[in-house]
Write a protein that holds these residues in place. Structure first.
Motif, short mmCIF file in Angstrom:
data_model
loop_
_atom_site.label_atom_id
_atom_site.label_comp_id
_atom_site.label_asym_id
_atom_site.label_seq_id
_atom_site.Cartn_x
_atom_site.Cartn_y
_atom_site.Cartn_z
N ASP A 258 -14.77 -15.72 -47.74
CA ASP A 258 -14.56 -14.32 -48.14
C ASP A 258 -15.39 -13.51 -48.85
N ALA A 259 -16.38 -14.48 -49.52
CA ALA A 259 -17.41 -13.54 -50.23
C ALA A 259 -18.63 -13.24 -49.22
N CYS B 91 -15.09 -12.49 -53.76
CA CYS B 91 -14.07 -12.68 -52.64
C CYS B 91 -13.55 -11.55 -52.54
N ASP C 40 -13.79 -14.88 -57.60
CA ASP C 40 -12.55 -13.84 -57.27
C ASP C 40 -13.37 -12.50 -56.89
N GLU D 135 -13.72 -19.78 -50.17
CA GLU D 135 -14.32 -18.74 -51.08
C GLU D 135 -15.48 -18.28 -50.49
#
Length: 644
Positions: free
Chosen positions: A212-213, A171, A168, A209
Motif C-alpha cells: 500500500d505504501a 499506506c 497508516d 503495508e
C-alpha cells in the motif's frame, strides 16, 4: 542505497557505554558501505525514562551523548530518543549526520513553518511547541510519539515511523517515501503477532503495508528487556512487493546490512525465507530475556526462587537457568511427598547446585508459633520472607512463580494468599497459566528438564466452581483463563461472559475474586508486560464497591438513543460553519465537528443495546485517534491464548 540496522541491547542511562557500542556499530556499517544506519527505539534512553524525562541533568547528559555519537559515527544514522522540548516527554528521532544530531521533529516543524525572518520562524516554533505541549498534557501518555516524517538521504526519500500505526500515513498516501524506517517503541506483545517483526512475515504480516505504501520497509527492532518491556529482535528489510530482502535473528545482537534499489520493481534475485512464528517459543525466550536483563542491568549476582513441585515454579526455575545459567540460581525447595520428589528431580535436571530444602514441618511449627495454626497463608508468608532475606543477602533477584492466573484470582480461599510478600519479579506475571503450560511443554521438547509430575501439577485455583465446569484440571484451567482473557484483555461484561461453562454463579465468583484481590496485587510482583492488557493496566480503585451485572437492555437502548440525540441535535454541542459545496457533487460538505443529522429508530436502538459497551469503546478509540480493535481481523489477531 545500502541500509544498515543495528539490532542491539543496552543499559539505559549508561550513556558512555551505550555510545561506545553504537559507535562500534557505526564503524562496521561504514566499512560495509552503508548509506544509512538505523537504531532500535529503546537503545539510547529506553522506551520510557519516566520521571527522568523531566530531569534537566539527565536530559543534558542524553544530549551530550547524542553529540558524542555524532562525532564518532561516520555514516548518517537515525537515533530515537526522548526529549522534553515541548514541556512534555516526547519520543523523537535524531538524524545524525556530519557531526551533528538534528531532531526530526524540528526539521519537520521548520518545513511546515516555511521561510521567513528569524523572528517569524521563532514565533512559529513557539506556537507549535505550545500546541504540542497542550496535546501532550491531554494525551496522558508517558511519552508522546512524534508524527511520522520524511527526510532525504542520498537522494532517496526516507520515511521515519515509531509505531505500527504510523505506517497508516504512508499506506494512505498522506506521506510518500522510497524507504520507510520503522523503529517500534512498543515491545513484544503475544496478542499482536506483528510485534515479533520478522517471524510475523511468515504469516503475511507487513506485506499489505509495504504494498500500500509502495515503499521498502526497514524495520529496526531492539533485542533485550527494558523495565517491563521486552524486545525480541527480528529486524528485517522488505521490498514493496512483499519479498524479504534480509532478516535478523530473534533475541540476538547483530548488524543487518541490505542493498535497497528504490527503482527496482522486483522480484529479488535472492529473497530470504522469513523465520517461522512460534508463539510458545517467543514467549519463553521473552521471559528468559527479561530475567537475564533484570539481573545484568541492575548489577545483581543471580536469582533466588522457590521450587515447590508445581508447574509454575518449575517453569520459573527452568526459565531462570536458561537466562543466567545454573551457577547463578539459588533454589529454595519447599514441598512434600510426590511434589518434593519432583522438585528434587527438577533441580538435578537443571544442575542447580545452590539448593536449600525448607522443612515443611518446621514451617508449620513456626506458623503455629505466630498464631496462624499452620495456615497455608502464614506458611507461604514465611517462605516469602526467607526468599526475600536470601535475595537481599546475596544481591540476588528474587523470582516469583506467580502467573497472570494466580495474580488475577489467587490460589484458593482468600486467606490462603501470602500475607507477607518479598519484593520479587515474576517472569510469567502477564501470562495465563494455560500459556505457561504450553511454553513449558515446548521447552521440554528441546530437553526434558521439567518432570512429568510438575507439568501435571497445574494447581487450578479453588473455590470458583471450576469442578463442575470440566472433567480435568487442564480443561478447568482453560475455561478459567478463557474467561479471564475475555474480562481483562477485552473488557467483556457479565452479559458477554454468560456463555462460559462456569455458569452464572461461577462467573460471579471469578469476578468477585478478581475484584477482591485488587489491593493485594498492588503489593507486587513486578513483571514484563507481554499481553495486550496487563492486570496493572486493567486495575480498578481498590475501594470502589461497584460490581458488574448483566446489562439492562431497556436502559442501554435509551442510552444509545440519547447518544444519537447528542450527535444529531445542533443545540447539544458547538456548531461550525458549513464548508463550501463539493466540486464533484455540488452538495454541501459538513465541516469537521459539525453535527450530522440522522435518527435511530427504537427497534435499531434496541438491537444495539446489548453491544453498548463495545459501541462506547469504539467511540472512545475513535476520539483517541486509535485504530479500531477489529481492524486487524479480530479482537486478538494473534496471541498465545487467542484460540479460546
Amino acid at each position: 542505497m545500502k541500509i544498515a540496522i543495528a539490532q542491539m541491547n543496552s543499559t539505559p542511562g549508561a550513556f558512555d557505554a551505550t555510545v561506545s557500542s553504537m559507535a562500534a556499530y557505526g564503524r562496521r556499517a561504514e566499512e560495509l558501505g552503508a548509506d544509512l544506519l538505523v537504531f532500535g527505539a529503546p537503545v539510547l534512553m529506553g522506551p520510557d525514562p519516566m520521571g527522568l524525562a523531566a530531569n534537566e541533568a539527565y536530559l543534558l547528559d542524553a544530549t551530550r551523548a547524542l553529540g558524542a555519537l555524532a562525532e564518532q559515527v561516520g555514516v548518517p544514522a537515525l537515533v530515537p530518543y526522548t526529549s522534553n522540548i515541548t514541556g512534555a516527554p516526547t519520543y523523537d528521532v535524531a538524524y545524525v549526520r556530519d557531526g551533528a544530531a538534528v531532531p526530526i521533529s524540528l526539521t519537520s516543524m521548520l518545513d511546515a513553518i516555511g521561510p521567513g525572518s528569524v523572528d517569524a520562524v521563532a514565533r512559529g516554533i513557539r506556537e507549535r511547541l505550545d500546541a504540542d505541549a497542550r496535546l501532550g498534557d491531554a494525551g496522558g501518555q508517558a511519552a508522546r510519539l512524534i508524527d511520522p516524517a520524511v527526510i532525504e538521504v542520498g537522494g532517496a526519500h526516507v520515511g521515519v515511523a515509531l509505531s505500527l500505526g504510523d505506517l497508516d500515513a504512508f499506506c494512505a498516501g498522506d506521506l510518500d517515501a522510497d524507504v520507510i524506517c520503522l523503529m517500534p517503541v512498543d515491545g513484544y506483545d503475544t496478542d499482536d503477532e506483528m510485534t515479533s517483526l520478522a517471524p510475523a512475515v511468515s504469516d503475511g504480516c507487513f506485506v499489505p503495508e509495504a504494498a500500500d505504501a509502495d515503499a521498502w520497509l526497514a524495520v529496526a527492532g531492539a533485542s533485550g528487556a527494558y523495565e517491563d518491556m521486552v524486545y525480541c529482535g527480528g529486524s528485517f528489510v522488505m521490498a514493496p512487493w512483499g519479498e524479504l530482502a534480509a532478516a535478523a535473528s530473534s533475541f540476538a545482537e547483530e548488524l543487518l546490512v541490505c542493498d535497497v534499489d528504490v527503482r527496482s520493481e522486483g522480484p529479488l534475485a535472492e529473497p530470504v525465507a522469513p523465520p517461522a512464528y512460534d508463539r510458545a517459543t517467543l514467549l519463553w525466550r521473552s521471559a528468559a530475556t527479561s530475567v537475564r536483563d533484570q539481573v545484568n542491568k541492575r548489577g545483581l549476582s543471580g536469582v533466588a526462587l522457590v521450587v515447590d513441585g508445581s508447574l509454575a515454579s518449575a517453569a520459573t526455575a527452568a526459565v531462570a537457568v536458561d537466562a543466567v545459567g545454573p551457577l547463578r540460581v539459588h533454589a529454595l525447595v519447599w514441598a512434600e511427598e510426590d511434589a518434593l520428589a519432583d522438585a528434587r528431580e527438577l533441580v538435578r535436571n537443571l544442575r542447580i547446585r545452590d539448593v536449600d530444602e525448607l522443612s515443611a514441618r518446621g514451617l508449620e511449627a513456626a506458623a503455629e508459633a505466630l498464631g496462624g495454626d499452620g495456615e497455608e497463608g502464614v506458611v507461604s508468608s514465611l517462605v516469602e520472607t526467607r526468599l526475600g532475606t536470601l535475595a537481599a543477602a546475596g544481591e540476588l533477584l528474587a523470582l516469583s512463580c506467580a502467573d497472570k492466573t494466580m495474580l488475577a484470582v489467587g490460589t484458593g480461599a482468600l486467606a490462603a494468599t501470602p500475607v507477607v510478600r518479598a519484593c520479587t519479579f515474576a517472569p510469567f506475571g502477564d501470562v495465563y497459566r494455560s500459556d505457561v503450560a504450553a511454553a513449558a511443554r515446548k521447552r521440554n521438547a528441546v530437553s526434558p528438564v521439567i518432570p512429568a509430575g510438575c507439568l501435571a501439577r497445574l494447581r487450578v485455583p479453588t473455590g470458583l466452581g471450576l469442578e463442575q465446569a470440566a472433567q480435568t484440571d487442564e480443561l478447568r484451567l482453560s475455561e478459567l483463563d478463557a474467561l479471564l482473557l475475555l474480562r481483562i484483555e477485552r473488557g467483556a461484561g457479565v452479559g458477554e461472559l454468560a456463555g462460559s461453562r462456569l455458569g452464572e454463579q461461577g462467573v460471579a465468583l471469578v469476578l468477585e475474586r478478581l475484584r477482591a484481590l485488587e489491593a493485594w496485587r498492588r503489593q507486587g510482583p513486578a513483571y514484563p508486560v507481554v499481553s495486550a492488557r496487563s492486570l496493572g493496566e486493567a486495575q480498578r480503585p481498590a475501594m470502589d464497591a461497584w460490581k458488574d451485572r448483566p446489562t439492562d437492555e431497556a436502559a442501554a437502548s435509551r442510552l444509545v438513543s440519547s447518544v444519537a440525540d447528542v450527535i444529531s441535535q445542533p443545540r447539544q454541542r458547538p456548531m461550525r460553519p458549513t464548508q463550501k459545496a463539493s466540486a464533484a457533487t455540488g452538495a454541501q460538505v459538513p465541516a469537521p465537528g459539525m453535527p450530522v443529522s440522522f435518527s435511530i429508530s427504537p427497534e435499531t436502538a434496541g438491537q444495539m443495546a446489548p453491544r453498548i459497551s463495545e459501541l462506547m469503546g469504539y467511540l472512545k478509540e475513535l476520539s483517541d485517534g486509535r485504530r479500531l480493535r477489529g481492524e486487524q481481523g479480530g479482537t486478538w489477531p494473534g496471541g498465545m491464548f487467542s484460540d479460546n
